[in-house]
Design an enzyme around this catalytic site. Structure first.
Site, PDB file in Angstrom:
ATOM      1  N   HIS A  34      38.467  36.201  39.589  1.00  0.00           N
ATOM      2  CA  HIS A  34      39.587  36.579  38.715  1.00  0.00           C
ATOM      3  C   HIS A  34      40.222  35.328  38.129  1.00  0.00           C
ATOM      4  O   HIS A  34      39.878  34.212  38.506  1.00  0.00           O
ATOM      5  CB  HIS A  34      40.597  37.458  39.449  1.00  0.00           C
ATOM      6  CG  HIS A  34      41.351  36.790  40.566  1.00  0.00           C
ATOM      7  ND1 HIS A  34      40.728  36.211  41.652  1.00  0.00           N
ATOM      8  CD2 HIS A  34      42.699  36.632  40.765  1.00  0.00           C
ATOM      9  CE1 HIS A  34      41.654  35.733  42.473  1.00  0.00           C
ATOM     10  NE2 HIS A  34      42.844  35.959  41.960  1.00  0.00           N
ATOM     11  N   HIS A  52      43.287  34.029  38.089  1.00  0.00           N
ATOM     12  CA  HIS A  52      44.412  33.249  38.642  1.00  0.00           C
ATOM     13  C   HIS A  52      44.000  31.780  38.786  1.00  0.00           C
ATOM     14  O   HIS A  52      42.853  31.464  39.107  1.00  0.00           O
ATOM     15  CB  HIS A  52      44.842  33.822  40.003  1.00  0.00           C
ATOM     16  CG  HIS A  52      45.773  34.993  39.882  1.00  0.00           C
ATOM     17  ND1 HIS A  52      45.928  35.943  40.863  1.00  0.00           N
ATOM     18  CD2 HIS A  52      46.607  35.364  38.870  1.00  0.00           C
ATOM     19  CE1 HIS A  52      46.825  36.846  40.472  1.00  0.00           C
ATOM     20  NE2 HIS A  52      47.247  36.512  39.271  1.00  0.00           N
ATOM     21  N   ASP A 107      44.407  29.418  40.892  1.00  0.00           N
ATOM     22  CA  ASP A 107      43.821  28.853  42.117  1.00  0.00           C
ATOM     23  C   ASP A 107      42.331  29.182  42.239  1.00  0.00           C
ATOM     24  O   ASP A 107      41.673  28.715  43.161  1.00  0.00           O
ATOM     25  CB  ASP A 107      44.587  29.294  43.375  1.00  0.00           C
ATOM     26  CG  ASP A 107      44.726  30.798  43.531  1.00  0.00           C
ATOM     27  OD1 ASP A 107      44.796  31.504  42.509  1.00  0.00           O
ATOM     28  OD2 ASP A 107      44.769  31.280  44.678  1.00  0.00           O
ATOM     29  N   HIS A 108      41.812  29.936  41.273  1.00  0.00           N
ATOM     30  CA  HIS A 108      40.380  30.289  41.287  1.00  0.00           C
ATOM     31  C   HIS A 108      39.615  29.738  40.072  1.00  0.00           C
ATOM     32  O   HIS A 108      38.390  29.783  40.068  1.00  0.00           O
ATOM     33  CB  HIS A 108      40.208  31.813  41.362  1.00  0.00           C
ATOM     34  CG  HIS A 108      40.796  32.384  42.619  1.00  0.00           C
ATOM     35  ND1 HIS A 108      40.029  32.818  43.671  1.00  0.00           N
ATOM     36  CD2 HIS A 108      42.097  32.549  43.005  1.00  0.00           C
ATOM     37  CE1 HIS A 108      40.826  33.243  44.656  1.00  0.00           C
ATOM     38  NE2 HIS A 108      42.085  33.083  44.272  1.00  0.00           N
ATOM     39  N   HIS A 111      43.959  43.962  43.175  1.00  0.00           N
ATOM     40  CA  HIS A 111      44.798  42.772  43.039  1.00  0.00           C
ATOM     41  C   HIS A 111      45.774  42.989  41.890  1.00  0.00           C
ATOM     42  O   HIS A 111      45.733  44.022  41.233  1.00  0.00           O
ATOM     43  CB  HIS A 111      43.877  41.565  42.800  1.00  0.00           C
ATOM     44  CG  HIS A 111      44.532  40.234  43.049  1.00  0.00           C
ATOM     45  ND1 HIS A 111      45.403  40.002  44.077  1.00  0.00           N
ATOM     46  CD2 HIS A 111      44.426  39.039  42.382  1.00  0.00           C
ATOM     47  CE1 HIS A 111      45.804  38.742  44.032  1.00  0.00           C
ATOM     48  NE2 HIS A 111      45.232  38.141  43.013  1.00  0.00           N
ATOM     49  N   ASP A 146      40.603  37.949  45.618  1.00  0.00           N
ATOM     50  CA  ASP A 146      41.901  38.315  46.193  1.00  0.00           C
ATOM     51  C   ASP A 146      42.046  39.830  46.155  1.00  0.00           C
ATOM     52  O   ASP A 146      41.759  40.467  45.127  1.00  0.00           O
ATOM     53  CB  ASP A 146      43.035  37.685  45.374  1.00  0.00           C
ATOM     54  CG  ASP A 146      43.079  36.168  45.518  1.00  0.00           C
ATOM     55  OD1 ASP A 146      42.211  35.610  46.211  1.00  0.00           O
ATOM     56  OD2 ASP A 146      43.989  35.565  44.924  1.00  0.00           O
ATOM     57  N   HIS A 184      41.182  31.758  52.241  1.00  0.00           N
ATOM     58  CA  HIS A 184      42.285  31.957  51.299  1.00  0.00           C
ATOM     59  C   HIS A 184      43.613  32.126  52.052  1.00  0.00           C
ATOM     60  O   HIS A 184      44.295  33.139  51.949  1.00  0.00           O
ATOM     61  CB  HIS A 184      41.992  33.179  50.399  1.00  0.00           C
ATOM     62  CG  HIS A 184      42.873  33.271  49.168  1.00  0.00           C
ATOM     63  ND1 HIS A 184      44.123  33.833  49.203  1.00  0.00           N
ATOM     64  CD2 HIS A 184      42.686  32.894  47.884  1.00  0.00           C
ATOM     65  CE1 HIS A 184      44.658  33.805  47.999  1.00  0.00           C
ATOM     66  NE2 HIS A 184      43.801  33.231  47.180  1.00  0.00           N
TER      67      HIS A 184
HETATM   68 ZN    ZN Z   1      44.085  33.343  45.047  1.00  0.00          ZN
HETATM   69 ZN    ZN Z   2      44.865  35.992  42.792  1.00  0.00          ZN
END
Ligand code: ZN
Ligand code: ZN
Length: 303
Positions: free
Chosen positions: A62, A64, A66-67, A139, A210, A268
């Site tokens: 996805h 976001h 942090d990914h 998510h 996530d 995570h």
């Molecule tokens: Zn994340």
């Molecule tokens: Zn996320």
């Protein structure tokens, strides 16, 4: 096959954990795919024995940060290193705009063919050796989990026995290897299936993005050899976790148990957790699913 955790944190990097990225090495030749590419992934990659030239695909769960915030850097460094082989990024709708915008605004380019494929649920890739399917998770933005299934490998052909029985070597060996029947020049019919050793069962792997608990987990991780699931927060913080589209330790463990996974790797983790907290988080998972292990940065799991 190996999984190397390049980052095991959620949200923001910390001194203990980089943000999320997992390298899946699928052959003894070191061919590798990445799952997610948080900021700092290329530096973490350099700290491993993984080879940049053997990395040819990235699957994004996805959008976001942090990914995905490590993607533009990793893609452009690949050019600077002079790598010319084609590269593919799979991810949800919007991944193409993200990469193309980051590259064009920064005056960057790739010296190799870059294919960006926006995926939907279903089969994402089938190369005859592996099938990768994407599954919609629960998510706060569109997010997928990936199921990776290796096809069974046929057993070895018993060439010494064929030779002993007077079957000459020839192009029909290829058909015999596939378990097919061939008719020799002398009229004999040889059934390849009778000359094959036992097939090797293909491995299965589920890598979740996530997610709060979801029924999809039952199919995504059904009977897998290895399941990687997020455990952002501890069991007592269930409302906070689920309210933000995340799972707790107990919920990840329950998903592994319900799906019939053989092994669970928890990852995570919120940046609130310090190294001394990990034993407690592991213990929570193991109350429901004893075959749980905790990922830490640069940990390698073989399966
Ligand atoms: Zn994340
Ligand atoms: Zn996320």
């Amino acid at each position: 096959m190996h999984l190397t955790f390049l980052g095991t944190g959620g949200g923001a990097p910390s001194l203990q954990r980089n943000v999320t990225s997992i390298a899946f090495t699928r052959s003894i030749r070191g061919e590798t795919w990445l799952f997610d590419c948080g900021e700092g992934t290329q530096l973490q990659f350099m700290r491993t024995a993984l080879k940049p030239g053997r990395l040819d695909k990235i699957f994004i769960t996805h959008l976001h940060g942090d990914h995905i915030f490590g993607l533009p850097g990793l893609l452009t460094s690949r050019s600077m290193a002079g790598l010319l082989d084609p590269f593919t990024v799979y991810g949800p709708k919007g991944i193409k705009t993200f990469i193309e915008t980051a590259l064009s605004l920064s005056g960057s380019f790739t010296s190799y063919p870059l294919d960006i494929i926006e995926i939907e649920a279903g089969t994402v890739l089938d190369d005859g050796e592996f099938r990768v399917t994407a599954w919609p998770l629960n998510h706060v933005i569109e997010c997928f989990g990936y199921r990776i299934e290796q096809y069974d490998k046929p057993g070895f052909l018993d060439a010494p026995r064929l030779k002993a029985e007077g079957v000459p070597r020839g192009p029909w060996y290829q058909q015999l290897k596939l378990g097919q029947k061939v008719t020799l020049e002398d009229g004999r019919v040889i059934n390849g299936a009778h000359y094959l050793g036992p097939a090797t069962k293909g491995k299965t792997l589920a890598i979740f993005g996530d997610t709060a608990p979801t029924e999809v987990a039952l199919q995504l991780a059904a009977d897998v050899d290895l399941m990687v699931h997020e455990t952002t927060l501890e069991a007592a913080m269930i409302e906070k976790a689920n309210g933000r589209g995340h799972s707790t330790t107990l919920q990840a463990a329950q998903a592994a148990k319900d799906a019939g996974a053989k092994r669970l790797i928890a990852t995570h983790f919120s940046s609130r957790y310090l190294p001394q907290d990990m034993a407690r988080l592991l213990a929570e998972c193991q109350t429901i699913f004893p075959a749980t292990e905790i990922a830490h940065d640069l940990a390698v799991f073989t399966f």
